[in-house]
Design an enzyme around this catalytic site. Structure first.
Site, PDB file in Angstrom:
ATOM      1  N   HIS A   1       0.856  -1.177   0.000  1.00  0.00           N
ATOM      2  CA  HIS A   1       0.000   0.000   0.000  1.00  0.00           C
ATOM      3  C   HIS A   1       0.900   1.236   0.000  1.00  0.00           C
ATOM      4  O   HIS A   1       2.024   1.202   0.489  1.00  0.00           O
ATOM      5  CB  HIS A   1      -0.874  -0.042   1.263  1.00  0.00           C
ATOM      6  CG  HIS A   1      -1.954   0.976   1.326  1.00  0.00           C
ATOM      7  ND1 HIS A   1      -1.718   2.288   1.667  1.00  0.00           N
ATOM      8  CD2 HIS A   1      -3.299   0.879   1.138  1.00  0.00           C
ATOM      9  CE1 HIS A   1      -2.857   2.956   1.687  1.00  0.00           C
ATOM     10  NE2 HIS A   1      -3.835   2.132   1.356  1.00  0.00           N
TER      11      HIS A   1
ATOM     12  N   GLN B   1      -4.462  -5.241   6.796  1.00  0.00           N
ATOM     13  CA  GLN B   1      -5.335  -6.299   6.291  1.00  0.00           C
ATOM     14  C   GLN B   1      -5.088  -7.629   7.002  1.00  0.00           C
ATOM     15  O   GLN B   1      -5.737  -8.631   6.679  1.00  0.00           O
ATOM     16  CB  GLN B   1      -5.118  -6.487   4.782  1.00  0.00           C
ATOM     17  CG  GLN B   1      -5.326  -5.244   3.954  1.00  0.00           C
ATOM     18  CD  GLN B   1      -6.762  -4.759   3.965  1.00  0.00           C
ATOM     19  OE1 GLN B   1      -7.697  -5.520   4.225  1.00  0.00           O
ATOM     20  NE2 GLN B   1      -6.965  -3.478   3.680  1.00  0.00           N
TER      21      GLN B   1
ATOM     22  N   CYS C   1      -4.703   2.473  -3.741  1.00  0.00           N
ATOM     23  CA  CYS C   1      -3.483   2.998  -3.101  1.00  0.00           C
ATOM     24  C   CYS C   1      -2.310   2.039  -3.315  1.00  0.00           C
ATOM     25  O   CYS C   1      -1.519   1.792  -2.400  1.00  0.00           O
ATOM     26  CB  CYS C   1      -3.712   3.247  -1.611  1.00  0.00           C
ATOM     27  SG  CYS C   1      -4.902   4.558  -1.276  1.00  0.00           S
TER      28      CYS C   1
ATOM     29  N   ASP D   1       3.051  -4.232   7.955  1.00  0.00           N
ATOM     30  CA  ASP D   1       1.802  -3.505   7.737  1.00  0.00           C
ATOM     31  C   ASP D   1       0.668  -4.510   7.921  1.00  0.00           C
ATOM     32  O   ASP D   1       0.405  -5.333   7.057  1.00  0.00           O
ATOM     33  CB  ASP D   1       1.792  -2.916   6.327  1.00  0.00           C
ATOM     34  CG  ASP D   1       0.458  -2.270   5.958  1.00  0.00           C
ATOM     35  OD1 ASP D   1      -0.490  -2.333   6.769  1.00  0.00           O
ATOM     36  OD2 ASP D   1       0.358  -1.718   4.846  1.00  0.00           O
TER      37      ASP D   1
ATOM     38  N   LYS E   1     -10.854  -1.139  10.123  1.00  0.00           N
ATOM     39  CA  LYS E   1     -10.933  -2.305   9.251  1.00  0.00           C
ATOM     40  C   LYS E   1     -11.293  -3.572  10.022  1.00  0.00           C
ATOM     41  O   LYS E   1     -11.450  -4.637   9.420  1.00  0.00           O
ATOM     42  CB  LYS E   1      -9.617  -2.501   8.499  1.00  0.00           C
ATOM     43  CG  LYS E   1      -9.262  -1.360   7.546  1.00  0.00           C
ATOM     44  CD  LYS E   1      -7.956  -1.615   6.827  1.00  0.00           C
ATOM     45  CE  LYS E   1      -7.503  -0.419   6.017  1.00  0.00           C
ATOM     46  NZ  LYS E   1      -8.352  -0.123   4.861  1.00  0.00           N
TER      47      LYS E   1
END
Length: 407
Positions: free
Chosen positions: A121, A201, A361, A198, A224
């Site tokens: 991302h 997700q 993104c 990261d 999220k």
């Protein structure tokens, strides 16, 4: 897992959009919120609204207890060793930028390397670009396989003795790839590098154990994973955080202020300058309670079954291109031949079906895929195979519309 019972706990899903029942397939962008989370935030504002840490009155004490209680819930959720390693931020982007600014810019020098992937991302690319420019370090990319995955062999060949930081996603927001973080961390550590993950997700869908993964930093967002917007988490190993300087200065994060110098509070508060995101943290704590009650293993299993079903059904549509590996998290990114994904999403919306369209993104990945944009259907614990059936029906109508017009 009683998906229908779960779905009933999300009031926003009980509505019509453009005259059709809402089919929400955009949880990778932001998930919906259950009643328990909405009520937790509402209760704070109705009954406990006060600033934290500073006051000794009853409302301040209650607010502080709930805020710090949420930190403990996060600690347990990711199996951090201490709440000192759990920093509340505005989200994944802020968390990554904190590391890129406070750690990377004060550690890197010319000749050092930052290793990332082309699947990241923008929030896990741009901070490292800027850190490289500021320090003279080199930015390197792990090569991709044809399906967008990376191999450990390529990880080993890319990470060298000069590599100081490795930054990779846990789960790709475009391809659904689940990266072998524990193995990548081991390779990074063997070369003396630290690894940032990261987890935007990852944390909503996969059981995260930072001790087992042995990652040095892990970043994720509340919105999220059934929580409020504007709240996120940076996990960092205590030894690293202790040696990092704050990036925001002001109230809350200080110990003592003199006319010409100041000292900082201990972890984690030295990184939480100003009035913190109190309601967001409390809402995130409620979201963690909700996810744990459903069961993280149940959520991942359910989503992967939905992804498998979706790919099987989408492949039956002529002119359909699906991107990414066979084994993936709960999302499918695709394009209909000769139909721009924005047009696809617009027609689907006319039938009450919400999907994401654009570059997500992830423009470097779009360039690698040789497309300008894609459509993405992403699933969560409240989605069903019937939702996917509606998606397929909507895509067939989209093809009909752009091929022949509505019949």
């Amino acid at each position: 897992m009683d998906v229908q019972a779960i779905k009933e706990q999300f009031p926003i899903l009980n509505q019509e959009v453009n005259g059709h029942p809402l089919v929400y397939l955009d949880s990778s962008a932001t998930s919906q919120k259950p009643v328990t989370v909405i009520e937790a935030v509402n209760k704070y504002y109705r009954e406990d609204n006060s600033n934290v840490h500073r006051g000794v009155h009853t409302l301040g004490t209650r607010a502080t207890d709930k805020y710090e209680g949420a930190r403990e819930k996060v600690r347990g959720f990711i199996n951090a060793g201490s709440t000192a390693e759990v920093i509340f931020t505005r989200g994944t982007t802020t968390a990554i930028n904190t590391v890129a600014t406070s750690y990377a810019r004060n550690t890197l020098k010319a000749g050092d390397e930052i290793v990332i992937t082309q699947v990241e991302h923008h929030s896990n690319i741009i901070p490292w670009q800027q850190a490289a420019k500021a320090t003279g370090a080199a930015l390197k990319y792990i090569p991709l396989q044809n399906d967008g995955t990376i191999t450990l062999e390529d990880v080993r060949s890319t990470i060298t003795e000069n590599t100081k930081i490795v930054a990779v996603n846990h789960v790709s927001n475009v391809l659904g790839t689940i990266n072998p973080i524990k193995d990548i961390a081991k390779i990074a550590h063997e070369k003396g590098a630290v690894i940032l993950v990261d987890g935007a997700q990852g944390a909503p869908h996969i059981k995260v154990d930072v001790a087992e993964l042995d990652c040095d930093f892990y970043a994720f967002s509340g919105h999220k994973m059934c929580g409020p917007t504007g709240i996120g988490v940076l996990y960092g190993k205590r030894a690293l955080l202790e040696n990092m300087e704050p990036v925001e200065f002001g109230g809350e994060m200080i110990d003592f202020v003199d006319l010409y110098d100041s000292t900082w509070k201990e972890l984690p508060w030295k990184f939480e300058g100003g009035t913190p995101i109190i309601a967001g943290a409390i809402g995130l704590g409620a979201a963690i309670d909700f996810i744990l009650e459903v069961g993280q293993e149940n959520i991942l299993d359910h989503e992967q079954k939905l992804a498998d079903y979706a790919m099987d059904q989408l492949r039956k549509i002529d002119g359909m291109t699906i991107y990414g590996p066979e084994k993936r998290a709960g999302l499918v990114t695709f394009n209909l031949n000769d139909v721009h994904p924005h047009d696809t999403a617009t027609v689907l919306d006319s039938f009450g079906i919400a999907v994401r369209a654009g570059h997500h993104c992830a423009q470097p990945l779009m360039k690698w895929l040789e497309v300008s944009a894609t459509a993405r259907a992403s699933f969560y614990l409240y989605n069903t195979t019937e939702d996917i059936d509606h998606l397929v029906e909507g895509l067939l109508k989209t093809k009909e519309y752009f091929g022949n017009g509505f019949k």
